[in-house]
Design a protein around this motif. Sequence first.
Motif, PDB file in Angstrom:
ATOM      1  N   LEU A   1       0.825  -1.214   0.000  1.00  0.00           N
ATOM      2  CA  LEU A   1       0.000   0.000   0.000  1.00  0.00           C
ATOM      3  C   LEU A   1       0.856   1.260   0.000  1.00  0.00           C
ATOM      4  O   LEU A   1       0.574   2.212  -0.747  1.00  0.00           O
ATOM      5  CB  LEU A   1      -0.928  -0.016   1.218  1.00  0.00           C
ATOM      6  N   VAL A   2       1.894   1.279   0.816  1.00  0.00           N
ATOM      7  CA  VAL A   2       2.773   2.450   0.860  1.00  0.00           C
ATOM      8  C   VAL A   2       3.536   2.600  -0.457  1.00  0.00           C
ATOM      9  O   VAL A   2       3.681   3.721  -0.984  1.00  0.00           O
ATOM     10  CB  VAL A   2       3.744   2.364   2.054  1.00  0.00           C
ATOM     11  N   ILE A   3       4.017   1.488  -1.016  1.00  0.00           N
ATOM     12  CA  ILE A   3       4.711   1.536  -2.308  1.00  0.00           C
ATOM     13  C   ILE A   3       3.775   2.052  -3.392  1.00  0.00           C
ATOM     14  O   ILE A   3       4.153   2.917  -4.213  1.00  0.00           O
ATOM     15  CB  ILE A   3       5.253   0.138  -2.679  1.00  0.00           C
TER      16      ILE A   3
ATOM     17  N   ILE B   1      -6.812   8.011   0.000  1.00  0.00           N
ATOM     18  CA  ILE B   1      -7.146   6.766  -0.700  1.00  0.00           C
ATOM     19  C   ILE B   1      -8.290   6.050   0.004  1.00  0.00           C
ATOM     20  O   ILE B   1      -9.255   5.606  -0.633  1.00  0.00           O
ATOM     21  CB  ILE B   1      -5.900   5.854  -0.781  1.00  0.00           C
ATOM     22  N   PHE B   2      -8.219   5.961   1.331  1.00  0.00           N
ATOM     23  CA  PHE B   2      -9.276   5.283   2.081  1.00  0.00           C
ATOM     24  C   PHE B   2     -10.579   6.079   2.042  1.00  0.00           C
ATOM     25  O   PHE B   2     -11.664   5.496   1.996  1.00  0.00           O
ATOM     26  CB  PHE B   2      -8.837   5.058   3.528  1.00  0.00           C
ATOM     27  N   GLN B   3     -10.456   7.402   2.053  1.00  0.00           N
ATOM     28  CA  GLN B   3     -11.662   8.221   1.986  1.00  0.00           C
ATOM     29  C   GLN B   3     -12.348   8.104   0.640  1.00  0.00           C
ATOM     30  O   GLN B   3     -13.584   8.067   0.562  1.00  0.00           O
ATOM     31  CB  GLN B   3     -11.317   9.693   2.282  1.00  0.00           C
ATOM     32  N   ARG B   4     -11.567   8.046  -0.442  1.00  0.00           N
ATOM     33  CA  ARG B   4     -12.165   7.877  -1.774  1.00  0.00           C
ATOM     34  C   ARG B   4     -12.806   6.507  -1.914  1.00  0.00           C
ATOM     35  O   ARG B   4     -13.825   6.351  -2.583  1.00  0.00           O
ATOM     36  CB  ARG B   4     -11.092   8.070  -2.850  1.00  0.00           C
ATOM     37  N   ALA B   5     -12.193   5.504  -1.291  1.00  0.00           N
ATOM     38  CA  ALA B   5     -12.748   4.149  -1.379  1.00  0.00           C
ATOM     39  C   ALA B   5     -14.052   4.034  -0.608  1.00  0.00           C
ATOM     40  O   ALA B   5     -14.978   3.341  -1.028  1.00  0.00           O
ATOM     41  CB  ALA B   5     -11.740   3.129  -0.856  1.00  0.00           C
ATOM     42  N   GLY B   6     -14.148   4.749   0.528  1.00  0.00           N
ATOM     43  CA  GLY B   6     -15.359   4.663   1.349  1.00  0.00           C
ATOM     44  C   GLY B   6     -16.583   5.278   0.696  1.00  0.00           C
ATOM     45  O   GLY B   6     -17.582   4.592   0.451  1.00  0.00           O
TER      46      GLY B   6
ATOM     47  N   ALA C   1       2.639   6.104   9.087  1.00  0.00           N
ATOM     48  CA  ALA C   1       2.023   6.867  10.170  1.00  0.00           C
ATOM     49  C   ALA C   1       2.767   8.160  10.480  1.00  0.00           C
ATOM     50  O   ALA C   1       2.152   9.168  10.849  1.00  0.00           O
ATOM     51  CB  ALA C   1       1.937   6.004  11.426  1.00  0.00           C
ATOM     52  N   ARG C   2       4.076   8.172  10.335  1.00  0.00           N
ATOM     53  CA  ARG C   2       4.881   9.310  10.778  1.00  0.00           C
ATOM     54  C   ARG C   2       5.278  10.264   9.657  1.00  0.00           C
ATOM     55  O   ARG C   2       5.638  11.408   9.929  1.00  0.00           O
ATOM     56  CB  ARG C   2       6.138   8.812  11.498  1.00  0.00           C
ATOM     57  N   THR C   3       5.224   9.827   8.400  1.00  0.00           N
ATOM     58  CA  THR C   3       5.551  10.720   7.285  1.00  0.00           C
ATOM     59  C   THR C   3       4.269  11.411   6.829  1.00  0.00           C
ATOM     60  O   THR C   3       3.371  10.772   6.283  1.00  0.00           O
ATOM     61  CB  THR C   3       6.184   9.938   6.122  1.00  0.00           C
ATOM     62  N   LYS C   4       4.189  12.709   7.066  1.00  0.00           N
ATOM     63  CA  LYS C   4       2.934  13.450   6.874  1.00  0.00           C
ATOM     64  C   LYS C   4       2.402  13.323   5.460  1.00  0.00           C
ATOM     65  O   LYS C   4       1.200  13.079   5.253  1.00  0.00           O
ATOM     66  CB  LYS C   4       3.167  14.924   7.220  1.00  0.00           C
ATOM     67  N   GLU C   5       3.270  13.491   4.454  1.00  0.00           N
ATOM     68  CA  GLU C   5       2.806  13.467   3.065  1.00  0.00           C
ATOM     69  C   GLU C   5       2.247  12.099   2.688  1.00  0.00           C
ATOM     70  O   GLU C   5       1.200  11.997   2.039  1.00  0.00           O
ATOM     71  CB  GLU C   5       3.960  13.834   2.135  1.00  0.00           C
ATOM     72  N   ILE C   6       2.927  11.034   3.100  1.00  0.00           N
ATOM     73  CA  ILE C   6       2.438   9.686   2.813  1.00  0.00           C
ATOM     74  C   ILE C   6       1.143   9.420   3.568  1.00  0.00           C
ATOM     75  O   ILE C   6       0.186   8.853   3.025  1.00  0.00           O
ATOM     76  CB  ILE C   6       3.508   8.635   3.170  1.00  0.00           C
ATOM     77  N   ARG C   7       1.089   9.849   4.823  1.00  0.00           N
ATOM     78  CA  ARG C   7      -0.106   9.627   5.640  1.00  0.00           C
ATOM     79  C   ARG C   7      -1.327  10.319   5.044  1.00  0.00           C
ATOM     80  O   ARG C   7      -2.428   9.754   4.988  1.00  0.00           O
ATOM     81  CB  ARG C   7       0.144  10.125   7.065  1.00  0.00           C
TER      82      ARG C   7
END
Length: 333
Positions: free
Chosen positions: A47-49, A309-314, A297-303
């Motif tokens: 997912l991160v990749i 992504i999860f919001q668009r999926a929901g 969790a700790r890298t703001k841009e990735i988070r």
Amino acid sequence: MSRQNETHNASYTDFFLVGFPGLQETRSLLILPFSCIYLVILSANGLVIYTVVTQRSLHQPMYALIALLLTVNLCAATAVVPTMLFSFSTRYYRISLSCCLIQMFSIYFLIVFDCNILLVMALDRYIAICYPLRYPEIVTGQMLTGLVGLAAMRSTCIVAPVVVLASRVRFCRSNIIRHFTCEHMALMKLSCGDISLNKTVGLAVRVFNRVLDMLLLGTSYTRIIHAAFRISSGGARSKALNTCSSHLLVIFTVYSSTLSSSIVYRAARSASQDVHNLLSALYLLLPCLANPVIYGARTKEIRQHLVNIFQRAGPQVTSEKNLSLPPQRELPS
């Protein structure tokens, strides 16, 4: 007499991997937990990749190195877990000496390559924080490719001598490897000749590599943190320190798991083989589990991109359900 000499000089070319031999018939119970761990590793790292690859704003050297590090994590877990699961699901898992040596090289190469990528990331952060205005012209794609190639070459030079020496050993004591992978010392226990050179080279390479890495990382991050505190802007200072803390947490996870496994292996020689195997599994799989969580969790841009992504999926699922219903005014009274 000739038959005795022939038997004495014989060397096994096929081996049987028996992971957690003390559990005997209950080893199949380990399939479920390790399968779940493997699925979590695949999904979290993948997912991160995927996020780094698909988001244009993340097409920067730091995020490319994070994606590369997580790709190595995926490869390392894949080199270990499927073989482990096969050894759990059957009474034994048969493997040839050549395949065993290839697996040994692959696992150790990926572990060392993982550490070398952390060195490249430390250099990247050093240039970004200590020379921010020159960063775009110094850290180019060509430079990054060269550094990654150098890291791969260094990993090969570190691992190759250990594997080459292992290939020259005669294995006549037994052909049962009491481990879930072709771990170096588990294989050396089956030798019937002098392996003092193998032990010395293996220990020397590991100690030299770890000490040199820690010195380079310590020097780099000491200068990075010193430079970060000299930044006048509070927001920029906070961002730099947050990025460094994520990298340092990953470094701590990787090196602490490796060092603790080595120390316990040599200190607790009276412990059962199952305990040593469990420690090996932890030091091989823990970084693969922890790294995507730390960076996600700790890298703001990735988070932020992961949340999007999860919001668009929901809402997409919700909207599809709403489209299947008639408008409120058309509902029968």
